[in-house]
Write a protein that holds these residues in place. Structure first.
Motif, PDB file in Angstrom:
ATOM      1  N   LYS A  32       0.830  -1.211   0.000  1.00 26.91           N
ATOM      2  CA  LYS A  32       0.000   0.000   0.000  1.00 26.91           C
ATOM      3  C   LYS A  32       0.862   1.258   0.000  1.00 26.91           C
ATOM      4  O   LYS A  32       1.934   1.292   0.584  1.00 26.91           O
ATOM      5  CB  LYS A  32      -0.903   0.029   1.229  1.00 26.91           C
ATOM      6  N   GLN A  33       0.368   2.301  -0.645  1.00 20.86           N
ATOM      7  CA  GLN A  33       0.998   3.613  -0.613  1.00 20.86           C
ATOM      8  C   GLN A  33       0.601   4.310   0.688  1.00 20.86           C
ATOM      9  O   GLN A  33      -0.542   4.165   1.144  1.00 20.86           O
ATOM     10  CB  GLN A  33       0.526   4.470  -1.791  1.00 20.86           C
ATOM     11  N   ILE A  34       1.528   5.046   1.278  1.00 25.49           N
ATOM     12  CA  ILE A  34       1.210   5.841   2.466  1.00 25.49           C
ATOM     13  C   ILE A  34       1.615   7.286   2.216  1.00 25.49           C
ATOM     14  O   ILE A  34       2.504   7.558   1.404  1.00 25.49           O
ATOM     15  CB  ILE A  34       1.904   5.306   3.738  1.00 25.49           C
ATOM     16  N   THR A  35       0.966   8.196   2.896  1.00 27.22           N
ATOM     17  CA  THR A  35       1.301   9.611   2.840  1.00 27.22           C
ATOM     18  C   THR A  35       1.596  10.079   4.253  1.00 27.22           C
ATOM     19  O   THR A  35       0.777   9.906   5.153  1.00 27.22           O
ATOM     20  CB  THR A  35       0.144  10.429   2.237  1.00 27.22           C
ATOM     21  N   ASN A  37       2.126  13.253   6.514  1.00 27.57           N
ATOM     22  CA  ASN A  37       1.795  14.674   6.426  1.00 27.57           C
ATOM     23  C   ASN A  37       2.335  15.497   7.591  1.00 27.57           C
ATOM     24  O   ASN A  37       2.106  16.693   7.638  1.00 27.57           O
ATOM     25  CB  ASN A  37       0.287  14.865   6.290  1.00 27.57           C
ATOM     26  N   LYS A  59       3.922  16.906   1.535  1.00 27.60           N
ATOM     27  CA  LYS A  59       3.554  15.558   1.937  1.00 27.60           C
ATOM     28  C   LYS A  59       4.637  14.605   1.419  1.00 27.60           C
ATOM     29  O   LYS A  59       5.168  14.780   0.333  1.00 27.60           O
ATOM     30  CB  LYS A  59       2.205  15.140   1.341  1.00 27.60           C
ATOM     31  N   ILE A  60       4.952  13.585   2.183  1.00 26.16           N
ATOM     32  CA  ILE A  60       5.937  12.573   1.798  1.00 26.16           C
ATOM     33  C   ILE A  60       5.175  11.292   1.488  1.00 26.16           C
ATOM     34  O   ILE A  60       4.372  10.844   2.301  1.00 26.16           O
ATOM     35  CB  ILE A  60       6.954  12.320   2.920  1.00 26.16           C
ATOM     36  N   GLN A  61       5.408  10.718   0.311  1.00 22.81           N
ATOM     37  CA  GLN A  61       4.731   9.481  -0.056  1.00 22.81           C
ATOM     38  C   GLN A  61       5.725   8.330  -0.095  1.00 22.81           C
ATOM     39  O   GLN A  61       6.880   8.512  -0.447  1.00 22.81           O
ATOM     40  CB  GLN A  61       4.051   9.637  -1.413  1.00 22.81           C
ATOM     41  N   GLY A  62       5.244   7.170   0.287  1.00 24.56           N
ATOM     42  CA  GLY A  62       6.067   5.977   0.287  1.00 24.56           C
ATOM     43  C   GLY A  62       5.217   4.751   0.064  1.00 24.56           C
ATOM     44  O   GLY A  62       3.988   4.837  -0.085  1.00 24.56           O
ATOM     45  N   LYS A  63       5.871   3.609   0.037  1.00 23.06           N
ATOM     46  CA  LYS A  63       5.181   2.348  -0.193  1.00 23.06           C
ATOM     47  C   LYS A  63       5.649   1.352   0.871  1.00 23.06           C
ATOM     48  O   LYS A  63       6.829   1.265   1.179  1.00 23.06           O
ATOM     49  CB  LYS A  63       5.506   1.827  -1.579  1.00 23.06           C
TER      50      LYS A  63
END
Length: 67
Positions: A32-35, A37, A59-63
C-alpha cells in the motif's frame, strides 16, 4: 540534496528519497501507498522550508514493502 524531517508516532526521522526505512508502528498492509503529512522541515536542494510546527504544503509518499 533533498531531505525531510518527519514526525511519526511521536518521533522525528530524517528521510531521503530512494532510501528504505523500517517503521513498525504504521498500521497498514504490504504494497500500500502511504502519505506522511507531519513534515517538520523540507530541504529541496538548498530551498529550506520550516513548519510551524508542520508544513501544510508538503507531503511525503512511500510504499510499504516486505523486508
Amino acid at each position: 540534496m533533498k531531505y525531510a524531517i518527519v514526525e511519526i508516532s511521536g518521533r522525528q526521522f530524517w528521510m531521503e528519497p530512494g532510501k528504505y526505512y523500517d517503521f513498525q508502528r504504521i498500521p497498514t498492509e504490504l504494497g500500500k501507498q502511504i502519505t506522511l503529512n507531519r513534515v517538520l522541515l523540507f530541504n529541496n536542494n538548498g530551498e529550506l522550508l520550516v513548519g510551524k510546527p508542520y508544513l501544510e504544503s508538503v507531503k511525503i509518499q512511500g510504499k510499504i514493502l516486505e523486508h
